[in-house]
Design a protein around this motif. Sequence first.
Motif, PDB file in Angstrom:
ATOM      1  N   ARG A 133      -0.466   9.980  18.351  1.00 38.28           N
ATOM      2  CA  ARG A 133      -1.781   9.561  18.842  1.00 38.28           C
ATOM      3  C   ARG A 133      -2.899  10.156  17.993  1.00 38.28           C
ATOM      4  NH1 ARG A 133      -0.914  11.020  23.574  1.00 38.28           N
ATOM      5  NH2 ARG A 133      -2.177  12.897  23.815  1.00 38.28           N
ATOM      6  N   ASN A 134      -2.775  11.425  17.659  1.00 38.81           N
ATOM      7  CA  ASN A 134      -3.832  12.072  16.869  1.00 38.81           C
ATOM      8  C   ASN A 134      -3.774  11.683  15.398  1.00 38.81           C
ATOM      9  OD1 ASN A 134      -5.504  14.160  18.533  1.00 38.81           O
ATOM     10  ND2 ASN A 134      -3.414  14.339  19.311  1.00 38.81           N
ATOM     11  N   LEU A 135      -2.584  11.370  14.895  1.00 36.04           N
ATOM     12  CA  LEU A 135      -2.504  10.860  13.528  1.00 36.04           C
ATOM     13  C   LEU A 135      -3.139   9.482  13.427  1.00 36.04           C
ATOM     14  CD1 LEU A 135       1.115  11.970  12.511  1.00 36.04           C
ATOM     15  CD2 LEU A 135      -1.041  12.872  11.627  1.00 36.04           C
ATOM     16  N   VAL A 136      -2.927   8.645  14.434  1.00 34.11           N
ATOM     17  CA  VAL A 136      -3.568   7.328  14.438  1.00 34.11           C
ATOM     18  C   VAL A 136      -5.082   7.483  14.491  1.00 34.11           C
ATOM     19  CG1 VAL A 136      -3.907   5.236  15.823  1.00 34.11           C
ATOM     20  CG2 VAL A 136      -1.599   6.117  15.428  1.00 34.11           C
ATOM     21  N   ALA A 137      -5.570   8.457  15.256  1.00 29.29           N
ATOM     22  CA  ALA A 137      -7.018   8.677  15.345  1.00 29.29           C
ATOM     23  C   ALA A 137      -7.605   9.040  13.985  1.00 29.29           C
ATOM     24  CB  ALA A 137      -7.313   9.773  16.366  1.00 29.29           C
ATOM     25  N   LEU A 138      -6.829   9.707  13.150  1.00 28.39           N
ATOM     26  CA  LEU A 138      -7.327  10.095  11.824  1.00 28.39           C
ATOM     27  C   LEU A 138      -7.497   8.899  10.900  1.00 28.39           C
ATOM     28  CD1 LEU A 138      -5.139  13.295  11.200  1.00 28.39           C
ATOM     29  CD2 LEU A 138      -7.567  13.214  11.800  1.00 28.39           C
ATOM     30  N   LEU A 139      -6.874   7.758  11.228  1.00 28.61           N
ATOM     31  CA  LEU A 139      -6.965   6.586  10.358  1.00 28.61           C
ATOM     32  C   LEU A 139      -8.362   5.980  10.338  1.00 28.61           C
ATOM     33  CD1 LEU A 139      -3.593   4.796  11.215  1.00 28.61           C
ATOM     34  CD2 LEU A 139      -4.066   6.501   9.451  1.00 28.61           C
ATOM     35  N   LYS A 140      -9.242   6.428  11.218  1.00 23.72           N
ATOM     36  CA  LYS A 140     -10.622   5.928  11.237  1.00 23.72           C
ATOM     37  C   LYS A 140     -11.502   6.632  10.214  1.00 23.72           C
ATOM     38  CE  LYS A 140     -10.238   4.900  16.181  1.00 23.72           C
ATOM     39  NZ  LYS A 140     -10.775   5.190  17.544  1.00 23.72           N
ATOM     40  N   SER A 141     -10.954   7.640   9.543  1.00 26.52           N
ATOM     41  CA  SER A 141     -11.744   8.415   8.574  1.00 26.52           C
ATOM     42  C   SER A 141     -12.046   7.578   7.331  1.00 26.52           C
ATOM     43  CB  SER A 141     -10.974   9.676   8.184  1.00 26.52           C
ATOM     44  OG  SER A 141     -11.604  10.336   7.112  1.00 26.52           O
ATOM     45  N   ASN A 142     -13.130   7.927   6.660  1.00 26.94           N
ATOM     46  CA  ASN A 142     -13.488   7.289   5.390  1.00 26.94           C
ATOM     47  C   ASN A 142     -13.074   8.116   4.188  1.00 26.94           C
ATOM     48  OD1 ASN A 142     -14.754   5.054   6.634  1.00 26.94           O
ATOM     49  ND2 ASN A 142     -16.636   6.244   6.946  1.00 26.94           N
ATOM     50  N   ASP A 143     -12.484   9.279   4.438  1.00 32.36           N
ATOM     51  CA  ASP A 143     -12.059  10.160   3.348  1.00 32.36           C
ATOM     52  C   ASP A 143     -10.692   9.697   2.834  1.00 32.36           C
ATOM     53  OD1 ASP A 143     -10.445  12.806   2.496  1.00 32.36           O
ATOM     54  OD2 ASP A 143     -12.577  13.054   2.064  1.00 32.36           O
ATOM     55  N   ALA A 144     -10.595   9.366   1.550  1.00 26.57           N
ATOM     56  CA  ALA A 144      -9.367   8.812   0.995  1.00 26.57           C
ATOM     57  C   ALA A 144      -8.204   9.805   1.070  1.00 26.57           C
ATOM     58  CB  ALA A 144      -9.598   8.385  -0.460  1.00 26.57           C
ATOM     59  N   LYS A 145      -8.483  11.075   0.800  1.00 25.03           N
ATOM     60  CA  LYS A 145      -7.427  12.086   0.844  1.00 25.03           C
ATOM     61  C   LYS A 145      -6.881  12.258   2.260  1.00 25.03           C
ATOM     62  CE  LYS A 145      -7.338  13.489  -3.477  1.00 25.03           C
ATOM     63  NZ  LYS A 145      -6.105  13.341  -4.313  1.00 25.03           N
ATOM     64  N   LEU A 146      -7.775  12.267   3.229  1.00 22.49           N
ATOM     65  CA  LEU A 146      -7.340  12.414   4.623  1.00 22.49           C
ATOM     66  C   LEU A 146      -6.549  11.186   5.071  1.00 22.49           C
ATOM     67  CD1 LEU A 146      -7.311  14.050   7.208  1.00 22.49           C
ATOM     68  CD2 LEU A 146      -9.539  13.040   7.799  1.00 22.49           C
ATOM     69  N   LEU A 147      -6.997  10.006   4.661  1.00 23.71           N
ATOM     70  CA  LEU A 147      -6.271   8.786   5.000  1.00 23.71           C
ATOM     71  C   LEU A 147      -4.857   8.814   4.418  1.00 23.71           C
ATOM     72  CD1 LEU A 147      -8.820   5.832   4.610  1.00 23.71           C
ATOM     73  CD2 LEU A 147      -7.597   6.525   6.664  1.00 23.71           C
ATOM     74  N   GLU A 148      -4.770   9.173   3.146  1.00 23.74           N
ATOM     75  CA  GLU A 148      -3.459   9.223   2.501  1.00 23.74           C
ATOM     76  C   GLU A 148      -2.533  10.216   3.198  1.00 23.74           C
ATOM     77  OE1 GLU A 148      -1.505  10.659  -1.738  1.00 23.74           O
ATOM     78  OE2 GLU A 148      -3.676  10.353  -1.594  1.00 23.74           O
ATOM     79  N   ALA A 149      -3.068  11.406   3.519  1.00 22.65           N
ATOM     80  CA  ALA A 149      -2.245  12.437   4.148  1.00 22.65           C
ATOM     81  C   ALA A 149      -1.816  12.025   5.544  1.00 22.65           C
ATOM     82  CB  ALA A 149      -3.011  13.756   4.190  1.00 22.65           C
ATOM     83  N   SER A 150      -2.733  11.473   6.350  1.00 25.74           N
ATOM     84  CA  SER A 150      -2.389  11.090   7.722  1.00 25.74           C
ATOM     85  C   SER A 150      -1.422   9.919   7.745  1.00 25.74           C
ATOM     86  CB  SER A 150      -3.657  10.755   8.501  1.00 25.74           C
ATOM     87  OG  SER A 150      -4.395   9.725   7.863  1.00 25.74           O
ATOM     88  N   LEU A 151      -1.552   8.974   6.833  1.00 28.15           N
ATOM     89  CA  LEU A 151      -0.605   7.865   6.743  1.00 28.15           C
ATOM     90  C   LEU A 151       0.789   8.361   6.363  1.00 28.15           C
ATOM     91  CD1 LEU A 151      -2.843   5.210   4.964  1.00 28.15           C
ATOM     92  CD2 LEU A 151      -1.797   4.944   7.215  1.00 28.15           C
ATOM     93  N   GLY A 152       0.837   9.321   5.431  1.00 31.72           N
ATOM     94  CA  GLY A 152       2.134   9.894   5.053  1.00 31.72           C
ATOM     95  C   GLY A 152       2.808  10.607   6.205  1.00 31.72           C
ATOM     96  N   ALA A 153       2.013  11.371   6.976  1.00 30.37           N
ATOM     97  CA  ALA A 153       2.582  12.068   8.127  1.00 30.37           C
ATOM     98  C   ALA A 153       3.046  11.093   9.201  1.00 30.37           C
ATOM     99  CB  ALA A 153       1.544  13.030   8.707  1.00 30.37           C
ATOM    100  N   LEU A 154       2.250  10.061   9.447  1.00 28.44           N
ATOM    101  CA  LEU A 154       2.627   9.069  10.457  1.00 28.44           C
ATOM    102  C   LEU A 154       3.877   8.303  10.019  1.00 28.44           C
ATOM    103  CD1 LEU A 154       1.804   7.889  13.162  1.00 28.44           C
ATOM    104  CD2 LEU A 154       0.344   6.256  11.940  1.00 28.44           C
TER     105      LEU A 154
END
Length: 768
Positions: free
Chosen positions: A245-266
């Motif tokens: 749930r919290n990893l999906v919430a991170l997908l709303k970020s505009n930061d490319a590094k955070l998006l890449e990391a959260s997608l990898g974890a999910l």
Amino acid sequence: MPTAVAAVLSADLPAPLDVLKRTKNAIVGNPTAKSALASDDATVQGIVDHLNLEDDGDDFVPARIEAAHIVASLAVGSQIALQALLAAKAHLALFYAISKLDSTAPTPLRVALARALRAVGVATAETVGPSLWQLGPDTTPGRESARVALEEFLQARTYTRSTIYKVTEALDVYLPLLIDPSQQVVISICGLLSSLLRVHLHRLGVSEWLPPADRAKELHKSKRGWEKPDLRPNAPRRQGGWVARNLVALLKSNDAKLLEASLGALAAVCKDNPLVATALMKTSQPDADSPLSAIVALAKSRNVETQIAACLCATHALRAQVINLPPMPHATPLIETHVLTLLHILNQVISTPTHDPHARSRACFILCALVTDRSDYAQIAADCGSLTAIANGLVSITPETVEWDDEEAASSYILREALLTATTSLALHAESSRQTLAYKSDFMAALRASLQHPEVGVRHAACQAVRAITRSVHIMRTAVVDANLGPKLFDIVLRADEDRRVRIASLAAMCNLITTEHSPARAELIERGGIDCLVDLVKSRDDGMCVNAAWAIANCLYKGTWEEKQMVMNKLGWNTLNSLLEGSNDELKEQGISIVKNFVTPASMWTPEATVLVQGVGKERLLACLESILSLTNENLVCKAFEALVTLAKGKYDDDPGFCRPSMLACVRNGLQHAKVGIRRSASHCVADMVLVYGKRIKDFRDAGIESTLRNMFGPGMLSQLTAHHISGLSWQPGMEDDPETRRQVAEALMRIGPREAEDNEVVMTDR
């Protein structure tokens, strides 16, 4: 590392900040310096102890930060340094240090500790394996100690070096950092998860984790039987669990590094995890898009790394519920759209030479994950241009005149391995894809060159690609022979110092090459002394090597001449065959049965294969082996045994071989009553053929209860339809066998057995 510096770091008192900084600068990017520092256990232990300094001095926090930087650097690029860190329990020290952080802890300290934890965790997971992308090393020094540390990352453990440290659960320490105010901390924890979670048990543990407060609520909540807990609006496990749930919430970020990391974890959490994957396909509100749709939308990003991470996450989400997904022609429009979108993006990345080779490599591996064991997806991928992109990509990075004396860049040979692996996934179950590849001469030349590549991963992937392409007989007789793949493959098989994984893959490919009758590859194998090599591998203690070598021997016997069969069995020996049949490994038993069946299949009406085999194995020993195997539950093995029994029964013998003895027929009867339709089908084939061979011993079949079993399978009240003209047109009735092929064989067997004397008026027999 200077002796004076090492002495300061290993002392009980805190080291000066400038010493820690000099140490950090000396080892960054220098594996030799890291190994030298790691050789002093006291120094490494001193650095680890600095992670938990408790001092009110001005250098207290900076010293902890520098120590964390040193630990992060030591974990990367040097196995010696990593083993020294694990021996000093650096990961447990980091758990304790993070667990003591509060809201007032400086952000640089939080970031440094999280980065150090990620570095140690990623290096540990890489050492344990399996590799996330390309073929990893078969053995790694210190794997056992790394395996213990990996379990400590994912289970409750105690940092026992000092009595002041309390028991803590690792997941309770670092998973809450997924909602830390610092993006850098969140990125580090996401990176840690994406690397740590490589086996199903670990994924389940993380996906089902709850914060301590939520766990307490789950324990004390009221239990109402009619209420499904995961459907409650505030259920802690809603939407796939707290972590998802919290990893999906991170997908709303505009930061490319955070998006890449959260997608990898999910992606790591939802791989082979239907609970999380299903949650990703559901919408929280009627008009909202599902998380999976949002992930596929991110795959269209202009950032290539975000594209790759989103494609990986969407692929794992789709494949995690593959059992529930219908074949592609019957899939829902949304699923079909997602698959086509992913294929289009992956093809674009693979076919663009200007993209980073590592991104292209990962796109190939993701394509493999998407289509593996899904022939419908593989065919759609080929139709979308994946096959062309892969073939052209391999040709483009292979020079016309191949000389592997010059070392190929790592990024290039990893891409080569990825392209060949994708080739295998697309061609394994698709005849059209095999034909397309086989008749591209430049691709076949690149494949032949890859069989001689100095890198283990490339040779392994090339052997797998050859195995996939040679599944078509006409391709083996034309394109494979023209490309001269056989001799290159045999070079690998016969090379004793070859990597075992490459050798196992080459044996599997060779099994295809030597299957066909009058195969030039079979003749070449025999001429080069390959049978002796195969026999040595069968006698080895490596089960993987032994299975494939026995498989190759069985294929050498298939439709071979009597002289070839004699030569092969003289080299193999009857004692070795008996050990295959009587061992505990079902795969080896299956190959042993294949050897029996292929040897007994007569080369001509005058050759004595059956008699020779019964004498070589021993009559009682052979019968006991067959009865033992027919009593197992392994469907493939039991079906092979029924086929071998029929082939043996058709042989010519001077004396009764015993295939109609009561214990053997009892095994056949049990097969007719088995719960698995494949075994029932094989047993019915066996009976239909055996009653034809042993027409004068019908009474033995009746005494064993086979006839009554056949009648029960055929269905009450249907015996009056049992005529040769109506067998193929019998309609199903209640009480009959469900499988049409089994039902047809049952009817054929009953016709051959004939009516019982008391039932002459019931069964109508016609001349055959």
